[in-house]
Write a protein that holds these residues in place. Structure first.
Motif, mmCIF file in Angstrom:
data_model
loop_
_atom_site.group_PDB
_atom_site.id
_atom_site.type_symbol
_atom_site.label_atom_id
_atom_site.label_comp_id
_atom_site.label_asym_id
_atom_site.label_seq_id
_atom_site.Cartn_x
_atom_site.Cartn_y
_atom_site.Cartn_z
ATOM 1 N N GLU A 51 0.820 -1.211 0.000
ATOM 2 C CA GLU A 51 0.000 0.000 0.000
ATOM 3 C C GLU A 51 0.856 1.265 0.000
ATOM 4 N N ARG A 52 2.109 1.153 0.414
ATOM 5 C CA ARG A 52 3.027 2.304 0.385
ATOM 6 C C ARG A 52 3.624 2.513 -0.997
ATOM 7 N N GLN A 53 3.417 1.578 -1.921
ATOM 8 C CA GLN A 53 4.099 1.605 -3.208
ATOM 9 C C GLN A 53 3.150 1.873 -4.363
ATOM 10 N N PRO A 54 3.427 2.895 -5.157
ATOM 11 C CA PRO A 54 2.606 3.146 -6.328
ATOM 12 C C PRO A 54 2.916 2.183 -7.480
ATOM 13 N N ASP A 55 4.089 1.566 -7.473
ATOM 14 C CA ASP A 55 4.503 0.655 -8.541
ATOM 15 C C ASP A 55 4.261 -0.783 -8.088
ATOM 16 N N PRO A 56 3.284 -1.472 -8.679
ATOM 17 C CA PRO A 56 2.990 -2.840 -8.237
ATOM 18 C C PRO A 56 4.063 -3.858 -8.647
ATOM 19 N N ALA A 57 4.963 -3.491 -9.551
ATOM 20 C CA ALA A 57 5.995 -4.428 -10.009
ATOM 21 C C ALA A 57 7.133 -4.583 -9.004
#
Length: 190
Positions: free
Chosen positions: A55-61
């Motif tokens: 949830e802290r990361q905009p990049d799911p990769a």
């Protein structure tokens, strides 16, 4: 060493520590003995669930486990030219191996020689006007520079930012697992 633990019931639980970032004593020449110290040889990232991490990361990769600062200091008996490097397994040309297929980066935040700001660059670099990268990359050996030449001093202080990254697939675990990354800083006097 970076450690990651996960528990299936609670999602992925992450406990991370960056150890083996121990500064090695400087290789001293006849008259230039240097001592080195690292502010933290263990950086603890605590624990979190997979959901908290993602949830802290905009990049799911890929996800960053956060940035932490350490300070490397070298103090020499007399003025000398110094060079620093990080010896660790390379993940690619800009980062070091972390976990099975992931990486961590080391970014130079600030460097000072005898209390004055300096830039760090490859000691064979010329004055091209191109700003050096702030990343400490695998194979780099950086020296404090004064204009186009090597700067000499007695105390080198370098603040570095550590940031480990993991791929989204690595956060999906069925049992407790450990992620590690290791290496050591070297400060050499000339």
């Amino acid at each position: 060493m970076i450690t990651m633990k996960s528990l299936r019931r609670m999602g992925a639980m992450f406990g991370m520590a960056l150890a083996a970032l121990a500064a090695t004593p400087a290789h001293a020449q006849a008259s230039a003995r240097c001592d080195t110290q690292l502010s933290e040889s263990l950086v603890d990232y605590g624990r979190m669930t997979r959901a908290q991490l993602l949830e802290r990361q905009p990049d799911p990769a890929r996800a960053s486990l956060g940035k932490r600062l350490v300070t490397l200091a070298a103090v020499c008996a007399e003025r000398t030219a110094m060079a620093m490097s990080f010896q660790g397994a390379a993940a690619d040309d800009s980062g070091f191996r972390f976990a099975a297929n992931d990486r961590f980066t080391l970014r130079i935040v600030q460097a000072q020689l005898d209390g004055k700001p300096v830039r760090l660059a490859a000691s064979h670099a010329d004055a091209t006007g191109v700003a050096p990268s702030s990343l400490l990359r695998p194979g780099d050996r950086l020296s404090p520079m004064d204009g186009a030449g090597l700067a000499q001093g007695q105390r080198l202080t370098v603040q570095l930012e550590i940031e480990p990254f993991v791929g989204a697939a690595a956060t999906r675990v069925a049992a407790e697992s450990t992620w590690e990354g290791a290496g050591r800083f070297e400060v050499l006097s000339r």
